[in-house]
Design a protein around this motif. Sequence first.
Motif, PDB file in Angstrom:
ATOM      1  N   UNK A 118       0.736  -1.486  -0.345  1.00  0.00           N
ATOM      2  CA  UNK A 118      -0.075   0.053  -0.569  1.00  0.00           C
ATOM      3  C   UNK A 118       1.194   1.500  -0.163  1.00  0.00           C
ATOM      4  N   UNK A 119       1.960   1.468   0.834  1.00  0.00           N
ATOM      5  CA  UNK A 119       2.477   2.460   0.877  1.00  0.00           C
ATOM      6  C   UNK A 119       3.642   2.928  -0.608  1.00  0.00           C
ATOM      7  N   UNK A 120       3.593   1.180  -1.123  1.00  0.00           N
ATOM      8  CA  UNK A 120       4.800   1.857  -2.782  1.00  0.00           C
ATOM      9  C   UNK A 120       3.774   2.731  -3.610  1.00  0.00           C
ATOM     10  N   UNK A 121       2.482   1.998  -3.468  1.00  0.00           N
ATOM     11  CA  UNK A 121       1.437   2.137  -4.227  1.00  0.00           C
ATOM     12  C   UNK A 121       1.750   4.211  -4.418  1.00  0.00           C
ATOM     13  N   UNK A 122       1.585   4.272  -3.492  1.00  0.00           N
ATOM     14  CA  UNK A 122       0.688   5.680  -3.050  1.00  0.00           C
ATOM     15  C   UNK A 122       2.356   6.281  -3.312  1.00  0.00           C
ATOM     16  N   UNK A 123       3.618   5.795  -2.751  1.00  0.00           N
ATOM     17  CA  UNK A 123       4.652   6.780  -3.254  1.00  0.00           C
ATOM     18  C   UNK A 123       4.898   6.686  -5.184  1.00  0.00           C
ATOM     19  N   UNK A 124       4.867   5.470  -5.746  1.00  0.00           N
ATOM     20  CA  UNK A 124       5.043   6.014  -6.739  1.00  0.00           C
ATOM     21  C   UNK A 124       3.734   7.012  -7.890  1.00  0.00           C
TER      22      UNK A 124
END
Length: 594
Positions: free
Chosen positions: A73-79
Motif C-alpha cells: 500500500x505504501x509503494x502504490x502511494x509512493x509511485x
Amino acid sequence: MVELVRVGTRFTWLRGAAFGLQQGALAGELVLTDEGRAGIVEEMLAAFADEASTGGERAAGASGVESLIDCILRCIGALQRRAGIPVSWRSHRTLIRTVADVRVFRVALPSDQPAATERALRWVVAEVNRRATGGQAGSKDGRSSQESLEELDRMLGAHAIPGINPINIALAAYRAGIPVGRLLHDVLVLGQGRKARWMRSTITDRTSGIGLGIARNKVHTAEVLRAAGLPVPQQVVVRSPEGAVEAARALGYPVVVKPADQEQGAGVQAGLSDDAMVRIAYDAASALSRTILVERHVEGYTHRLTVFQGRVVRVMRRVAGGVVGDGVSAVATLVERRLEDEIHRRRAQRAGAPLLSLDAEALDLLARRGMGPASVPAAGEYIRLRRRDNINAGGENRPCALGDVHPANLQLAVDAAMALRLDLAGVDLIIEDVSRSWLEAGGAICEVNGQPQMGGNSHAGVLDAVVRELVGGDGRIPVHLVVCPDREDWHAGLSARLLQHGEVDGVSSRHGLVLRGARVSMPFEDALAAAQALLCRADVGSAACLMSAPDILRLGLPSDVLDSLRVADETAMSAAERGALAAIRPMIEPHLRR
C-alpha cells in the motif's frame, strides 16, 4: 510465476473520505498467500519510490503477510507521489477472511485519480510477484523492471497536477491535517468554509494581481524596486543584436542577457565577456521574448529568499550545473556519473533532455579554465559547466540556515516583496556572502518571483508551516453528518430544525443548500457534491451534511473529520437504506472526532 498477491474483487472509487483516509479512496480486496515477505516491497520502495522510511510505517506487531500488504500500500502511494499525483500516506487494510494459507484483505488506497491509482496498484502487484520468483529480470513482454517503471511514470504523469508546487502544497496540507480539495484541476482548496483558502501553484487568493503582473516583467520590477530605494542591476532594453552589443560595451563587460518576461531562467545567459557571446545570447533570448535586457553582471551567488506574509521562511543558495572532482576521474566521466544520478535522471525525464552535457557552453567554460573533457579536477574542486544557475539548467539549491543570513538581507527581501504587495514571493538576491549585509558587501535583486517554486523534500517543514499559517491552523469548521432518508420533504424539515436551533449555519442535501433559513442553490447530482459545495462557501462557519446510507456507501464522506454523527428516523428509511447502515459504520468510525 509465484503469485504472492493478486487483486480480488473489482476496486471501486469513493470520491469522499472513508476508512480513516484523508481523501477519496480506491477500495477493494487483495488476496495474499502466507509465503510473503515484506522485504520484497521494501526493496522496491528504496529502489523506485525513495520513500523507504517516509509516511506511515509498518504497524507494530504486524505479521509477515500484514507487513507485506502494508508495504504494498505504501509503494502504490509512493509511485503516485513520485509522478506528481497528490495522495496522502494514510491507507487502510482489514483482514476479512482466511482460507488455509490464503488471506483476503479489504483495502482502501488514497486516490486523487482512480485510473492512476489502479494502474499503480496493478504494476506493484505484478512487480511483487515477479520478484517473488527470485528477481528474474524483465516483464512478460521482455521489458526490464526499470523500463516498465519508466513507462508507468509516463502513464501516471498524464494524471498529475501541472507543475511542482501544487503536489508539494497538497502533501504539506495532508501532513498538517488540513483538508484538501479541488476548485479546478490546478486550483487547490485548503481548509473548509470560512477558513478555506485557494491556491493556484503558490499564488494565493490574496496575492495582489497588480503586484503579480509587475513581478512577471523584469523591467517593471526593477523600476518599482529602484523607486523604493532597493538595489537592482543597471539594465538596458535592447531591440537588436547590435543594440545589445552597444549596451554591453556601455555597461562594461561581463554582462547578462535575458528576456524581460520569462521565468525559471529561460533564455538567461550570464557572465558574457565579449561581443560575439552577446550576439549569440541575444538571438537565443529573442526566440522567447520581444523585450530583451542587457544587465551589468553582479558578482556572487544567487540566493532565493522566500518571503511569506512579511517574513523570510527559507533561503537557498543556487549553484550552477557542474561536477565536483574526486582527484581521479576526468570531467567527462564525472558528467556521465551525474547523468546516472537518480535525481538528475528524473529531472531530465521531466525536461525531455539531459540538463548537463559537454556541449558548446560547457566546453567554453572549461576552456576558460584551461581545461577540457579529459582534465582531472582535484578532489573537491567544483567545475562549473553552466552559466545560469537554475535547476532546469542542471543547477542545485543548497539550503542556508536563516541564522546565517545577515538581518539586513532578510529585511531587504521582505521590503522587496512588500514593494510589489506580494504575500508570497521569491526574492533573488545576488551576493557573494549572504552572512554580510548588502549595504556593506554590495549585492542586487535580480528578480522577484510572484509564483515561487517551493520544493517539498529538503524544506517540507517550511511548506507545512506556510500552509498552516495560511489557513490559521488546520482550516477546519465543525462538520456534522446526518444519516437520513433520501426524501426531499424530510430533508426540508430537518434542515429547518437544525438551522432554527442554531446548531449550524448551513445544511446540504442533494436537493440543495439551505443557509439562514433560505434555499440558496439548485439541486445537485448527489449528496456528496452538495456537501462539498457547502464546505466551499466562505460564509459557512459550521455545517450539517444530510446523506442517505446508500449514498455514503457509494460516494464516501464529505469530510475526513466529523464532529458528530446522527442517524435520523431509521423507521422512515427504506429497506435498502436500513440495510446499508451496518455497512457504513467501519467507513465512518475512524473519522469521528474523539
